[in-house]
Design a protein around this motif. Structure first.
Motif, PDB file in Angstrom:
ATOM      1  N   TYR A 163       0.709  -1.121   0.071  1.00  0.00           N
ATOM      2  CA  TYR A 163      -0.125  -0.052  -0.011  1.00  0.00           C
ATOM      3  C   TYR A 163       1.052   1.199  -0.012  1.00  0.00           C
ATOM      4  CZ  TYR A 163      -3.312  -3.689   0.730  1.00  0.00           C
ATOM      5  OH  TYR A 163      -4.032  -4.920   0.586  1.00  0.00           O
ATOM      6  N   ASN A 164       1.951   1.117   0.597  1.00  0.00           N
ATOM      7  CA  ASN A 164       2.906   2.226   0.451  1.00  0.00           C
ATOM      8  C   ASN A 164       3.560   2.482  -0.790  1.00  0.00           C
ATOM      9  OD1 ASN A 164       2.616   2.836   3.138  1.00  0.00           O
ATOM     10  ND2 ASN A 164       4.344   1.374   3.866  1.00  0.00           N
ATOM     11  N   ASP A 165       3.721   1.418  -1.422  1.00  0.00           N
ATOM     12  CA  ASP A 165       4.095   1.440  -2.699  1.00  0.00           C
ATOM     13  C   ASP A 165       3.113   1.907  -3.740  1.00  0.00           C
ATOM     14  OD1 ASP A 165       6.679   0.507  -2.212  1.00  0.00           O
ATOM     15  OD2 ASP A 165       6.460  -1.565  -3.024  1.00  0.00           O
ATOM     16  N   PHE A 166       1.687   1.510  -3.417  1.00  0.00           N
ATOM     17  CA  PHE A 166       0.659   2.297  -4.256  1.00  0.00           C
ATOM     18  C   PHE A 166       1.007   4.155  -4.233  1.00  0.00           C
ATOM     19  CE2 PHE A 166      -2.349  -1.432  -4.311  1.00  0.00           C
ATOM     20  CZ  PHE A 166      -2.383  -1.395  -5.600  1.00  0.00           C
ATOM     21  N   LEU A 167       0.940   4.104  -2.914  1.00  0.00           N
ATOM     22  CA  LEU A 167       1.154   6.084  -2.768  1.00  0.00           C
ATOM     23  C   LEU A 167       2.247   6.320  -3.377  1.00  0.00           C
ATOM     24  CD1 LEU A 167       0.855   6.116   1.140  1.00  0.00           C
ATOM     25  CD2 LEU A 167      -0.952   6.536  -0.665  1.00  0.00           C
ATOM     26  N   ARG A 168       3.433   5.522  -3.507  1.00  0.00           N
ATOM     27  CA  ARG A 168       4.507   6.187  -4.181  1.00  0.00           C
ATOM     28  C   ARG A 168       4.429   6.290  -5.624  1.00  0.00           C
ATOM     29  NH1 ARG A 168       8.794   2.644  -2.790  1.00  0.00           N
ATOM     30  NH2 ARG A 168      10.461   4.215  -3.267  1.00  0.00           N
ATOM     31  N   GLU A 169       3.793   5.234  -6.275  1.00  0.00           N
ATOM     32  CA  GLU A 169       3.504   4.999  -7.340  1.00  0.00           C
ATOM     33  C   GLU A 169       2.777   6.247  -7.980  1.00  0.00           C
ATOM     34  OE1 GLU A 169       6.016   2.657  -8.670  1.00  0.00           O
ATOM     35  OE2 GLU A 169       4.342   2.980 -10.258  1.00  0.00           O
ATOM     36  N   PHE A 170       1.607   6.410  -7.136  1.00  0.00           N
ATOM     37  CA  PHE A 170       0.750   7.586  -7.524  1.00  0.00           C
ATOM     38  C   PHE A 170       1.492   8.817  -7.421  1.00  0.00           C
ATOM     39  CE2 PHE A 170      -3.194   5.256  -5.633  1.00  0.00           C
ATOM     40  CZ  PHE A 170      -3.654   4.914  -6.951  1.00  0.00           C
ATOM     41  N   ALA A 171       2.147   8.931  -6.527  1.00  0.00           N
ATOM     42  CA  ALA A 171       3.103  10.483  -6.416  1.00  0.00           C
ATOM     43  C   ALA A 171       3.986  10.441  -7.829  1.00  0.00           C
ATOM     44  CB  ALA A 171       3.738  10.591  -5.214  1.00  0.00           C
ATOM     45  N   ARG A 172       4.631   9.459  -8.105  1.00  0.00           N
ATOM     46  CA  ARG A 172       5.528   9.401  -9.156  1.00  0.00           C
ATOM     47  C   ARG A 172       4.617   9.486 -10.671  1.00  0.00           C
ATOM     48  NH1 ARG A 172       8.582   5.570 -12.225  1.00  0.00           N
ATOM     49  NH2 ARG A 172       7.494   3.939 -11.685  1.00  0.00           N
ATOM     50  N   THR A 173       3.821   8.793 -10.891  1.00  0.00           N
ATOM     51  CA  THR A 173       3.179   8.781 -12.063  1.00  0.00           C
ATOM     52  C   THR A 173       2.307   9.900 -12.503  1.00  0.00           C
ATOM     53  OG1 THR A 173       1.361   7.361 -11.303  1.00  0.00           O
ATOM     54  CG2 THR A 173       3.415   6.117 -12.599  1.00  0.00           C
ATOM     55  N   GLU A 174       1.704  10.397 -11.418  1.00  0.00           N
ATOM     56  CA  GLU A 174       0.667  11.516 -11.179  1.00  0.00           C
ATOM     57  C   GLU A 174       1.314  12.971 -11.445  1.00  0.00           C
ATOM     58  OE1 GLU A 174      -2.905  11.151 -12.100  1.00  0.00           O
ATOM     59  OE2 GLU A 174      -2.173   9.330 -12.552  1.00  0.00           O
ATOM     60  N   TYR A 175       2.117  12.964 -10.521  1.00  0.00           N
ATOM     61  CA  TYR A 175       2.791  14.245 -10.248  1.00  0.00           C
ATOM     62  C   TYR A 175       4.350  14.345 -10.308  1.00  0.00           C
ATOM     63  CZ  TYR A 175      -1.414  14.623  -7.844  1.00  0.00           C
ATOM     64  OH  TYR A 175      -2.878  14.802  -7.592  1.00  0.00           O
TER      65      TYR A 175
END
Lengths: 281, 324, 343
Positions: free
Chosen positions: B285-297
């Protein structure tokens, strides 16, 4: 054996606002089942868990006398972060709630036979001492004890709890009442000054006396040395403690001061006992 | 420029010459393949018999906790701290959030090829209580129930370490070991990819199952360098937000709200998962967050100590497909 | 005492028989890690696990337990008593975990208000211990006087003879009630019992006969102001791993649960390691930092518990040692305490 967590049902008979800040109220409860009142046999100084379903429980000292047979009273201060005290303050006469108890040890009233009582208190902490005074003034009890001296202080005249009761008592001849306030107002004709100073000035005699003291930590800190100066024996001086509690029956493990579980072994301890306690309260 | 130094020598020097008041590093731990924090105070380090000094400092694959978490206890002091690459990012995040003044810190960077995850180790050994275990030449020699097993260290590493792209600490004042080879950061995290391949129902089942294991011991929160709120929402009593029952909904609420607070801030150090006694797959779930931050922003938490925090910086063209 | 021989290969079948009589909590293994859990089927049993990570206390003091429920009926709140507990068997407890139950018993049966909820659950609980010939690396129960071959406190006890066999000892009335599940196993012969006696003798020889816990309690009582506490709390993260895995830690919080016109008052695990634990409604907190909280933990276990309940609140299982995220080793803390000169 009963489930010790199920409260007795009670009904609020009366609510009295005690102070000008309006955050201290006295609740008078009647037991829904008269048999429960009989089972709720207590000594002044004991406490109970006040229970509001959906909000929780709060441990509160019993403010009425054990000999006030028809009802019990509790004085509750509302704190901004206190869920239960806030819920309580929102209740009305006629509302139902619950009480679990009585709990704790209470003041050693049996030791007062033929002895004098000195009662010292500050602010809202006076509740269980009010229970003690009411008890001692009961016609059946009063002849069995010697002199009663009360010193009670509050921040301001408007913050004195049970004010009318204390003023009535101060007119009686069988009890000596000294009221003091940190800061007076134009209507206040009484004593002005902190409780420790009042104790030093009034200098109640330690001879054949037991002393009961309850108040905020700073009051205790400066009053206890005065009592020592006045020769009150640590074994004859009693304090009541407050700790965060949950179960009230010595199981949940949060109210201990050293090896003493305040809910079961206290809340009343002699000054001699507290000298062996770690300073963690 | 970051200089190379010997860990014990530089630590002793920093403490002795008054550069720092406190030094936070690692010492060998007491249970097999564990390390424990070593906190040394200037003036008293190693002065009492039996008390460890700088010579006890180590850094290797056992050093799993994120020591940056302990920094919060020493606010206002000059502190030297040993950090891995991921820990350095967590530290950069705290500097970004103005929790610490970079000038109060001496950062001893420890290039890291990965740390042992108790969970991966237990899986590799099929035991979480080996009688003994030692690390030799990238191999773990363990004795479990009297039987000796040898497993490659890589099997016991935190899965996050295997694909780590921040092995060499970015904000170090000193490097206490030679830099190690980086991996390619552009690969999306496998576990996240795999979770996306699941159906919604499968993802929900997995989430529910993970949350049902949580016992709300709050170890994840307590070891997290980014969790430093004076009063956590989970501890608030009025209104009481978080329940503490065994209904998985209470664990879900706690973790979801915590993750909300960690979005764009979690650097993926994995300390929470390694601390979790119940084996909850927090990393996913932490990796989900990091992926969102990376791909979206296009944002990597802690990559730049000077940048405004993701949550603190609004751009008119920010993607808003999460807006409700 | 009646004794039988249980082959290791029959352990799951034995548990299967037990599951016909009651719900069974036993060690299972997930991703290499042992946990005590309620079994859904006998093949989940891991018969090799010595001290599973989660402790069996959850069977007696569940993580969340309803003290009572309530519902609104025509504007009146009606109390709904909690359901009566159902019979349960705790299988494969290490003797240190069995000792931990005695600790819980001492607290929850204590006067003036014995905890009926706990005692009712305890009354329908059958304890099947399992001895061990090898001590886990993090355990220190022998130091505290707990012998891993001791069957005290058990209703049935599985004493290991070798990796393939246990002697099943049928000890109490509750144990004898399970005879139908035991009768499939052959009676233990004299040779097996002689071997067991030898194993017990050598195990006892390795166990501290006089752990000096009263002396430790008395010493600790004088160490409240020791600077030890300022040293050992610095790397403590303040989580609840140690307390929640501990088989003797029993502190709980009482909370309200409500949904619409019904609710419940529940107790949930809590720990002195959490800052909220002692915070008054007024905001005052007698234990403001981890120093005071960790001190409370050690004092409660090794001083207050012994003084008040006559039992230590620690059985040396080593769960907290192995699982502390900061490796704050209780054994090392105890060693420091013992080595600190008395004042």
């Amino acid at each position: 054996m009963n489930n010790p967590y199920i409260p007795y049902p009670v009904e609020i008979e009366k609510i009295e606002v005690e102070n000008e800040s309006r955050d201290i109220r006295t609740f008078r409860f009647a037991f829904a089942n008269p048999a429960d009142r009989a089972a709720f046999d207590f000594t002044a100084g004991q406490f109970a868990e006040l229970s509001v379903l959906g909000a929780g429980e709060s441990p509160v000292g019993i403010a009425s006398s054990p000999l006030d047979r028809d009802y019990v009273e509790f004085t509750v201060k509302r704190y901004a972060s206190g869920v239960v005290t806030t819920a309580l303050h929102n209740l009305q006469p006629g509302d139902r709630m619950g009480i679990r108890g009585p709990m704790g040890n209470g003041y050693p009233v049996e030791r007062l036979a033929g002895r004098n009582a000195v009662v010292i208190s500050g602010g809202f902490a006076v509740t269980t001492l009010r229970a003690l005074i009411r008890y001692l003034l009961h016609p059946d009890i009063r002849p069995t004890v010697g002199d009663i001296t009360v010193i009670y202080g509050a921040r301001s005249p408007g913050e004195l709890c049970y004010k009318n009761e204390f003023l009535d008592w101060s007119k009686r001849s069988d009890i000596e009442v000294h009221l003091t306030v940190d800061k007076g107002d134009p209507s206040w004709k009484g004593r002005v000054g902190f409780v420790p100073a009042a104790v030093a000035e009034i200098a109640p005699s330690a001879r054949n006396a037991l002393c009961f003291i309850c108040g905020p930590p700073v009051m205790l800190k400066y009053t206890v040395p005065e009592l020592t100066r006045l020769d009150f024996a640590p074994e004859d001086t009693f304090l009541s403690f407050e700790m965060r509690m949950k179960c009230g029956i010595g199981k949940c493990g949060r109210c201990n001061i050293g090896p003493h579980y305040v809910c079961v072994d206290g809340p009343v301890f002699s000054l001699a006992e507290t000298r062996d306690m770690p300073l963690e309260y | 420029m970051t200089e190379r130094a010997d860990l014990r020598t530089i630590a002793a020097k920093l403490l002795a010459d008054g550069t720092v008041d406190v030094l936070i590093g690692w010492q060998p731990g007491s249970s097999p393949l564990s390390a424990a924090p070593l906190i040394l105070h200037a003036g008293s380090a190693g002065s009492e018999p039996g008390q460890a000094g700088p010579e006890a400092l180590v850094f290797d694959a056992r050093c799993a906790m994120n020591l940056v978490n302990l920094l919060h206890k020493f606010k206002g002091k000059k502190v030297a701290i040993v950090v891995k690459g991921c820990d350095a990012r967590a530290l950069a995040g705290l500097v970004q959030e103005r929790q610490f003044d970079r000038n109060d810190l001496v950062v001893l960077g420890a290039p890291c090829a990965g740390v042992i995850s108790p969970r991966a180790l237990a899986r590799a050994l099929n035991s979480d209580s080996p009688d003994s275990a030692t690390l030799k030449n990238d191999r773990i020699h363990a004795v479990c129930g009297g039987v000796e097993t040898v497993v490659p260290l890589s099997d016991a590493l935190d899965p996050g370490c295997r694909r780590c792209a921040m092995r060499n600490p970015q904000i170090a004042d000193w490097l206490v070991a030679d830099p190690v080879a980086q991996t390619d950061a552009s690969e999306p995290a496998e576990n996240v990819e795999e979770a996306w391949r699941m159906t919604r129902a499968e993802r929900w089942r997995k989430f529910r199952q993970e949350m049902a294991r949580c016992i709300l011991c709050h170890a994840c929160r307590q070891v997290c360098p980014a969790c430093y709120c004076g009063e956590c929402f989970a501890d608030q009593s009025r209104p009481r937000l978080a329940g503490r029952t065994d209904d998985p909904a209470d664990a879900m609420f706690f973790h979801l709200l915590r993750w909300t607070h960690l979005a764009g801030r979690c650097t993926g150090c994995g300390a929470c998962e390694r601390a979790c006694p119940m084996g909850v797959d927090l990393r996913l779930y932490n990796d989900f967050l990091r992926e969102f931050a990376r791909t979206e922003y296009g944002y990597e938490a802690g990559a730049d100590a000077q940048a405004p925090p993701l949550i603190g910086g609004f751009k008119p063209d920010d993607p808003n497909r999460f807006t409700l | 005492m009646e004794t039988r021989i249980v082959p290791q290969t029959e352990m799951a079948a034995f548990v299967g028989e037990l599951m016909k009589t009651a719900r069974v909590m036993a060690p299972v293994r997930r991703d290499g890690v042992g946990y005590f859990e309620w079994l859904e089927s006998a093949d989940q049993l891991d018969a090799t696990c010595v001290v599973p990570r989660s402790s069996p206390k959850a069977a007696l003091l569940p993580r969340c337990e309803t003290l009572f429920g309530w519902r609104l009926e025509k504007g009146e709140q009606r109390i709904v008593p909690p359901p009566e507990p159902i019979p349960q068997i705790l299988f494969g407890l290490h003797p240190c975990d069995v000792r931990a139950i005695a600790t819980l018993d001492a607290v929850f049966a204590s006067d003036p208000s014995p905890d009926r909820l706990y005692l009712a659950r305890r009354a329908v609980t059958t304890v099947i211990g399992r001895g061990s010939l090898a001590d886990p690396a993090t355990a220190f129960f022998r130091e505290l006087g707990v012998d891993p071959m001791d069957n005290g406190g058990c209703d049935l006890f599985l004493a290991p003879l070798d990796p393939d066999r246990h002697v099943l000892e049928i000890i109490s009335d509750k144990g004898r009630a399970l005879l139908p599940a035991c009768e499939r196993f052959p009676k233990a012969d004299d040779r097996a019992l002689a071997l067991l006696a030898d194993l017990r003798k050598s195990s006892a020889a390795k166990t501290e006969a006089n752990p000096g816990l009263e002396q430790l309690a008395a010493k600790l009582a004088g160490m409240f102001e020791s600077d030890l506490w300022s040293r050992i709390h610095e790397h403590c993260a303040g989580c609840g791993v140690c307390a929640f895995l501990c088989p003797t830690c029993h502190c709980f919080d009482i909370q309200e649960e409500q949904r619409g016109d019904r609710g419940a008052r529940v107790r949930v695990w809590d720990t002195c390691q959490f800052g909220l634990f002692t915070r008054h409604a007024s905001g005052h907190n007698p234990r403001t930092s981890q120093k005071e909280r960790l001190r409370q933990r050690i004092m409660h276990k090794f001083s207050y518990g012994i003084e008040k309940f006559k039992v230590p609140f620690c059985v040396g299982c080593g769960r907290c040692v192995g699982c502390c995220p900061a490796n704050n080793d209780l054994r090392a803390i105890l060693r420091t305490i013992r080595e600190t000169p008395s004042e």
